[in-house]
Design a protein around this motif. Structure first.
Motif, PDB file in Angstrom:
ATOM      1  N   ILE A 413       0.852  -1.179   0.000  1.00 20.89           N
ATOM      2  CA  ILE A 413       0.000   0.000   0.000  1.00 20.89           C
ATOM      3  C   ILE A 413       0.894   1.238   0.000  1.00 20.89           C
ATOM      4  CG2 ILE A 413      -1.772   1.266   1.271  1.00 20.89           C
ATOM      5  CD1 ILE A 413      -2.681  -1.451   2.389  1.00 20.89           C
ATOM      6  N   GLY A 414       0.877   1.916  -1.132  1.00 24.72           N
ATOM      7  CA  GLY A 414       1.746   3.067  -1.322  1.00 24.72           C
ATOM      8  C   GLY A 414       2.654   2.841  -2.520  1.00 24.72           C
ATOM      9  N   GLY A 415       2.441   3.600  -3.579  1.00 24.23           N
ATOM     10  CA  GLY A 415       3.199   3.396  -4.806  1.00 24.23           C
ATOM     11  C   GLY A 415       4.254   4.454  -5.057  1.00 24.23           C
ATOM     12  N   GLY A 416       4.718   5.106  -3.991  1.00 24.27           N
ATOM     13  CA  GLY A 416       5.780   6.097  -4.128  1.00 24.27           C
ATOM     14  C   GLY A 416       7.132   5.442  -4.289  1.00 24.27           C
ATOM     15  N   ARG A 417       8.203   6.210  -3.988  1.00 20.13           N
ATOM     16  CA  ARG A 417       9.553   5.695  -4.188  1.00 20.13           C
ATOM     17  C   ARG A 417       9.846   4.478  -3.322  1.00 20.13           C
ATOM     18  NH1 ARG A 417      12.913  11.149  -3.541  1.00 20.13           N
ATOM     19  NH2 ARG A 417      11.265  11.433  -1.991  1.00 20.13           N
ATOM     20  N   VAL A 418       9.389   4.509  -2.062  1.00 11.93           N
ATOM     21  CA  VAL A 418       9.639   3.378  -1.163  1.00 11.93           C
ATOM     22  C   VAL A 418       8.878   2.133  -1.652  1.00 11.93           C
ATOM     23  CG1 VAL A 418       9.382   2.502   1.181  1.00 11.93           C
ATOM     24  CG2 VAL A 418      10.033   4.886   0.813  1.00 11.93           C
ATOM     25  N   GLY A 419       7.612   2.316  -2.001  1.00  7.45           N
ATOM     26  CA  GLY A 419       6.809   1.186  -2.455  1.00  7.45           C
ATOM     27  C   GLY A 419       7.358   0.552  -3.722  1.00  7.45           C
ATOM     28  N   ARG A 420       7.789   1.394  -4.666  1.00  6.21           N
ATOM     29  CA  ARG A 420       8.313   0.863  -5.923  1.00  6.21           C
ATOM     30  C   ARG A 420       9.667   0.182  -5.731  1.00  6.21           C
ATOM     31  NH1 ARG A 420       7.278   5.716 -10.166  1.00  6.21           N
ATOM     32  NH2 ARG A 420       6.324   6.832  -8.437  1.00  6.21           N
ATOM     33  N   VAL A 436      -1.105  -0.819  -4.253  1.00  2.00           N
ATOM     34  CA  VAL A 436      -2.350  -0.061  -4.086  1.00  2.00           C
ATOM     35  C   VAL A 436      -1.980   1.407  -3.913  1.00  2.00           C
ATOM     36  CG1 VAL A 436      -4.411   0.287  -2.682  1.00  2.00           C
ATOM     37  CG2 VAL A 436      -3.526  -2.034  -3.039  1.00  2.00           C
ATOM     38  N   GLU A 437      -2.500   2.251  -4.790  1.00  6.53           N
ATOM     39  CA  GLU A 437      -2.144   3.669  -4.752  1.00  6.53           C
ATOM     40  C   GLU A 437      -3.359   4.510  -5.139  1.00  6.53           C
ATOM     41  OE1 GLU A 437      -0.876   7.014  -4.132  1.00  6.53           O
ATOM     42  OE2 GLU A 437       0.698   5.504  -3.827  1.00  6.53           O
ATOM     43  N   ILE A 438      -3.624   5.563  -4.368  1.00  6.34           N
ATOM     44  CA  ILE A 438      -4.787   6.418  -4.618  1.00  6.34           C
ATOM     45  C   ILE A 438      -4.446   7.595  -5.523  1.00  6.34           C
ATOM     46  CG2 ILE A 438      -4.421   7.907  -2.602  1.00  6.34           C
ATOM     47  CD1 ILE A 438      -7.496   7.873  -2.235  1.00  6.34           C
ATOM     48  N   ASP A 439      -3.200   8.016  -5.544  1.00  4.38           N
ATOM     49  CA  ASP A 439      -2.797   9.171  -6.351  1.00  4.38           C
ATOM     50  C   ASP A 439      -2.618   8.752  -7.813  1.00  4.38           C
ATOM     51  OD1 ASP A 439      -0.248  10.889  -7.473  1.00  4.38           O
ATOM     52  OD2 ASP A 439      -1.598  12.103  -6.242  1.00  4.38           O
ATOM     53  N   TYR A 454      -3.391  -1.329  -8.411  1.00  2.00           N
ATOM     54  CA  TYR A 454      -4.833  -1.198  -8.177  1.00  2.00           C
ATOM     55  C   TYR A 454      -5.061   0.184  -7.570  1.00  2.00           C
ATOM     56  CZ  TYR A 454      -9.639  -2.358  -7.011  1.00  2.00           C
ATOM     57  OH  TYR A 454     -11.016  -2.371  -6.957  1.00  2.00           O
ATOM     58  N   GLU A 455      -5.824   1.000  -8.265  1.00  2.00           N
ATOM     59  CA  GLU A 455      -6.044   2.371  -7.806  1.00  2.00           C
ATOM     60  C   GLU A 455      -7.146   2.418  -6.756  1.00  2.00           C
ATOM     61  OE1 GLU A 455      -5.884   5.784 -10.442  1.00  2.00           O
ATOM     62  OE2 GLU A 455      -5.351   4.440 -12.091  1.00  2.00           O
ATOM     63  N   GLY A 456      -6.878   3.098  -5.656  1.00  2.00           N
ATOM     64  CA  GLY A 456      -7.873   3.250  -4.602  1.00  2.00           C
ATOM     65  C   GLY A 456      -7.217   3.552  -3.276  1.00  2.00           C
ATOM     66  N   VAL A 478       3.441   1.346   3.185  1.00  2.09           N
ATOM     67  CA  VAL A 478       4.648   2.182   3.112  1.00  2.09           C
ATOM     68  C   VAL A 478       4.311   3.630   2.764  1.00  2.09           C
ATOM     69  CG1 VAL A 478       6.184   0.273   2.511  1.00  2.09           C
ATOM     70  CG2 VAL A 478       5.016   1.528   0.692  1.00  2.09           C
ATOM     71  N   THR A 479       3.082   4.066   3.035  1.00  2.00           N
ATOM     72  CA  THR A 479       2.732   5.456   2.732  1.00  2.00           C
ATOM     73  C   THR A 479       3.415   6.387   3.733  1.00  2.00           C
ATOM     74  OG1 THR A 479       0.791   5.777   4.150  1.00  2.00           O
ATOM     75  CG2 THR A 479       0.456   4.587   2.068  1.00  2.00           C
ATOM     76  N   GLY A 480       3.372   7.655   3.437  1.00  2.00           N
ATOM     77  CA  GLY A 480       3.971   8.638   4.335  1.00  2.00           C
ATOM     78  C   GLY A 480       3.065   9.069   5.464  1.00  2.00           C
TER      79      GLY A 480
END
Length: 626
Positions: A413-420, A436-439, A454-456, A478-480
């Motif tokens: 959960i979290g598709g930023g730099r850490v998630g990727r 899973v990323e909402i942005d 998966y967007e949400g 891993v979101t902020g």
């Protein structure tokens, strides 16, 4: 179609429609419970309701309205599938998708026509017509399968793209062959021109409908918060594009619906998630109605009259042409594993397009006096539909399980730099990762890097369910935002019983909150400090560890092989492949570096360090059972 009018008794039609809809909804529940594609039940219920058993649904039930009902239903189904095909997804399987709708489709078309000619002695015109129809798989049969068999995104995208595109081309090619070769015998040039004309009409109608609907959605006509208006307008694009194209050229409507779906699905429109959910729910109702209705028209006598020829044709399609097409499509594409290639080869059931078009053509042929050709057409097409749906769709989950194409997933959960970055490391080790990323921008970036996204909102129950958390072996947040991470972890543990849950913790003071619910918390500031210290004090091993998955690996596995328990490391040297060694043995929460005399017990956890292939072999020997 000849202008023969069938008068429909509305009072008798209502209980028929109710029976079909109720049966379809029950099927959805049963199929979900049994984890079996719903399409196999639709087929069975259709036969029961049809003239062969109860006689509740017959060709005269809907009168001349059957063609309209089927056409609009197929338009909605194709539109919904196309709407979900984002360009980012298609890129991940672009080579395979392109081959499936071109070279592989041509192999199926010509191969099927030749088999019909050989096994059933049909004229080339009717053989080519049947070959064109049986190219189509379609979302009507692929979507229920993918709802049950969870495959990696590139495999699902390839199958979905094939189904949507081949539905369009098969329908148009079949109509063109029927009109230019079978009825009027106008020759090949006229056939090609007619195909291009119909496809062009469909694409043009789809583009026009998209422009109109997009302008309406972006205008004051639809307030920003009016979700229902947006949902109905988008659905109107499917029906409107279909109707406009059909008014100009027969079967061009399916191309229009597909074009409109792909275009709208890739535009920036408000309320996307709600629109997708509405389209999916609408499709479920429409799918059950149209499939049961058409399945009720299966002519068992026509199929039986084909004898062993139909059996030979089915075997050629399932065991020769489909596997050949899959091998051609996936050749040289490293991303597709051999189990995934075999799954594509083994799952290609035929759906609504062949059934509906063959039924309408058979009626027209019989009214024109060509009864034998009409019987041959409908009998052959329904024989292949029945066999492929019963075997390839009915056993899709078993096929997927046998081939191992449905791995337990890791949800990040979290598709930023850490998630990727984490997803990259896990996928290098063969894990199936869903981000899973909402942005929107972050999601698009992750897709561009080749990840399944998966967007949400990762702290929403339905989003987690849609991402496949029920099949997840671990969840990592891993979101902020620690609040989002904590809520997502709570849902994973309490709602979905996920045993392994990890989380990035941005504020050290929040670690206790995560520990209290059983989450393995990674304090972000401390982890960064440790990484810097490792770089200073032990740079060689740090660099080695940062490159895991390229040519070397570190893996921990539970000892479950009874043949290896009770033996010392010295005794097990022959079972440990060259290129790896046991670095740590964990027992009852205590870790130690083993000596040659250390004895392994069942349930111990051993950590292997070494070359990637050697580590994999060692893991399989010490842990042969999932």
């Amino acid at each position: 179609m000849p202008a023969t009018v069938h008068v429909v008794d509305v009072s008798s039609l209502l209980p028929v429609i109710a029976a079909i809809l109720v049966s379809g909804l029950v099927v959805q529940l049963v199929a979900h419970r049994l984890k079996v594609p719903s399409v196999i039940f639709y087929l069975l219920i259709g036969v029961v309701l049809g003239p062969e058993v109860l006689g509740l649904v017959t060709l005269e039930t809907f009168g001349n309205g059957l063609e309209i009902i089927v056409g609009i239903s197929v338009a909605i189904i194709v539109f919904e599938g196309a709407f979900a095909l984002r360009i980012e997804r298609i890129r991940g399987a672009s080579t395979v998708s392109l081959r499936l709708v071109t070279v592989s489709a041509l192999v199926m078309f010509l191969g099927t026509a030749a088999a019909v000619r050989f096994f059933e002695g049909a004229d080339w015109e009717i053989a080519l017509l049947i070959g064109a129809l049986l190219v189509a798989t379609g979302p009507t049969v692929i979507t229920p399968i993918l709802n049950v068999v969870r495959v990696r995104d590139h495999v699902a995208t390839a199958l979905e793209t094939e189904g949507i595109v081949n539905d369009v081309t098969a329908a148009i090619v079949a109509v063109v062959i029927f009109e230019t070769l079978l009825l009027d015998d106008l020759g090949v040039p006229a056939t090609l021109f007619s195909f291009v004309e119909r496809l062009g009409v469909g694409v043009a109608a789809g583009v026009l409908a998209t422009v109109i609907i997009y302008l309406l959605l972006d205008s004051e006509f639809v307030p920003d918060r009016d979700v229902q208006a947006s949902q109905f307008l988008v659905l109107a694009a499917a029906v409107g594009a279909f109707a406009a194209a059909e008014a100009v050229a027969a079967e061009a409507g399916i191309a229009a619906a597909a074009t409109s779906g792909i275009l709208l699905g890739n535009l920036d429109i408000a309320h996307r998630e709600e629109i997708e959910r509405f389209a999916e729910n609408t499709t479920l109702v429409v799918l059950s109605f149209v499939f049961i209705s058409l399945a009720a028209l299966i002519d068992v006598q026509a199929i039986a009259a084909l004898g062993v020829g139909a059996v030979g044709l089915v075997l050629v399609i399932m065991l020769v042409l489909r596997p050949l097409g899959a091998i051609i499509a996936t050749a040289g594409v490293e991303r597709f594993t051999w189990p995934e290639r075999l799954f594509i080869a083994g799952v290609g059931p035929r759906g609504i397009i062949p059934a509906s078009v063959a039924t309408l053509f058979a009626i027209e042929l019989e009214l024109a006096g060509n009864v034998a050709q009409g019987q041959l057409l409908v009998g052959t097409v329904f024989a292949v539909i029945f066999a492929t749906v019963a075997i390839e769709a009915g056993l899709a989950r078993q096929i997927g399980d046998f081939l191992g194409v449905s791995p337990m997933r890791t949800i990040i959960i979290g598709g930023g730099r850490v998630g990727r970055a984490l997803a990259t490391r896990l996928e290098r080790r063969g894990e199936y990762v869903v981000i899973v990323e909402i942005d929107d921008e972050e999601a698009e970036g992750a897709r561009s890097d080749g990840f399944t996204v998966y967007e949400g909102d990762g702290s929403d129950t339905e989003t987690l369910r849609g991402a496949g958390i029920e099949d997840a072996k671990r969840v990592i947040t891993v979101t902020g935002d620690d609040d989002i991470n904590l809520l997502a972890c709570q849902l994973a543990i309490t709602k979905f019983d996920v045993e392994s849950v990890y989380s990035r913790v941005n504020e050290p003071d929040n670690v206790d909150a995560f520990d209290s619910i059983g989450v393995k918390a990674i304090d972000s500031p401390t982890a960064t400090a440790v990484a810097i210290d490792d770089e200073i004090e032990r740079p060689a091993i740090t660099h080695w560890m940062s490159e895991l998955g390229d040519s070397h690996d570190v893996q921990e596995v539970e000892v479950t092989s009874e043949d290896l328990t009770g033996k010392s490391i010295r005794d097990l040297n022959a079972q440990i492949p060259d290129g790896t060694f046991v670095a740590v043995v964990s027992r009852n929460g205590e870790n130690h570096v083993p000596s040659a005399d250390s004895v392994l017990e069942y349930g111990d956890h051993v950590t292997f360090i070494g070359d990637t292939d050697a580590v994999r072999k060692a893991m399989n020997r010490f842990h042969p059972h999932d």
